[in-house]
Design a protein around this motif. Sequence first.
Motif, mmCIF file in Angstrom:
data_model
loop_
_atom_site.group_PDB
_atom_site.id
_atom_site.type_symbol
_atom_site.label_atom_id
_atom_site.label_comp_id
_atom_site.label_asym_id
_atom_site.label_seq_id
_atom_site.Cartn_x
_atom_site.Cartn_y
_atom_site.Cartn_z
ATOM 1 N N ASN A 178 -11.752 -4.695 -12.062
ATOM 2 C CA ASN A 178 -12.383 -5.817 -12.776
ATOM 3 C C ASN A 178 -11.667 -7.157 -12.575
ATOM 4 O O ASN A 178 -11.530 -7.952 -13.509
ATOM 5 C CB ASN A 178 -12.473 -5.512 -14.280
ATOM 6 N N GLY A 179 -11.190 -7.384 -11.361
ATOM 7 C CA GLY A 179 -10.594 -8.674 -11.028
ATOM 8 C C GLY A 179 -9.194 -8.905 -11.566
ATOM 9 O O GLY A 179 -8.685 -10.026 -11.516
ATOM 10 N N ASP A 180 -8.558 -7.858 -12.079
ATOM 11 C CA ASP A 180 -7.212 -7.989 -12.667
ATOM 12 C C ASP A 180 -6.155 -7.857 -11.567
ATOM 13 O O ASP A 180 -5.843 -6.762 -11.113
ATOM 14 C CB ASP A 180 -7.019 -6.903 -13.734
ATOM 15 N N THR A 181 -5.588 -8.993 -11.152
ATOM 16 C CA THR A 181 -4.610 -8.981 -10.050
ATOM 17 C C THR A 181 -3.331 -8.231 -10.433
ATOM 18 O O THR A 181 -2.753 -7.527 -9.606
ATOM 19 C CB THR A 181 -4.246 -10.422 -9.627
ATOM 20 N N ASP A 182 -2.904 -8.378 -11.677
ATOM 21 C CA ASP A 182 -1.684 -7.683 -12.121
ATOM 22 C C ASP A 182 -1.851 -6.167 -12.030
ATOM 23 O O ASP A 182 -0.939 -5.452 -11.607
ATOM 24 C CB ASP A 182 -1.337 -8.073 -13.569
#
Length: 264
Positions: free
Chosen positions: A231-235
Amino acid sequence: MDSRQSKVIEKIEKAGLLEKHNQLITQGYTNPWFNFKLLKEYNGNLDLVIVAQNENKKRKDKQNAKALKILETMGWLNKHQELVEKGFVQPKKNLKALLGTEGDLTKSIEQLSKKKPFQTDQPIEQIIEQHGFKVQYDKLKEMGYENQKRIVRLLFKFNGNLESIVDKLLNGKMGKNKHCKKIEGKCQKDKTSQEFLEFKQKKKEFKKKLEQLEQNGIHRHKAVKLLAILNGDTDAVIKWFNQIKPQAKAEEQTLQEKQTLAQE
């Protein structure tokens, strides 16, 4: 047999491939759609179809083995087993769901349940009535939407919310032209619209995320996939990658050592 299977069996019969399809079933290849696809592709040559089926099985087994290894690395084997007990038997799909929910089992079950195909032998009208969507269904038919399957999918997706369904249908019709305006009779992008500006901003943000992940040693193609899953969470992507990378390196080193020993 559900309506989809009945449909493909009719197609197989019409193409004169029913006997060969039955032969494939006796050998354990029971997916009628895939059988039909391969029989058409190889002009009914059973030997070639069986080779293709075996290759497909090997590929799937390899993907599932890889998914199981990742599940083990993430410490999610027990969660995967619970999902299997609930009827979700594909490791690859279970892994994707768990990654997308950061290991939340309840949310993963919800996510997988939504994707589970809805199969029934009942007529569409009967299904609609049983789920209390008859009024909405009739209304959509009155409005000129004739694609029954799509209407049913949207009714279940939006839980009968007519406004959301109509909005979805209208947006679908607009397609690629939703960001455009007529200039001298031609459709050109309206670069001043709020919707287009938001789209550009999202694109810019996504590009930044890709650059960040590339700086962390994650290949662009893989980064796109992982961002979609998480869901687009880079971390979360970086965390996942850092957990998997050491194991991959260790496996590669072991393989190289084996190859060296074999050469000696």
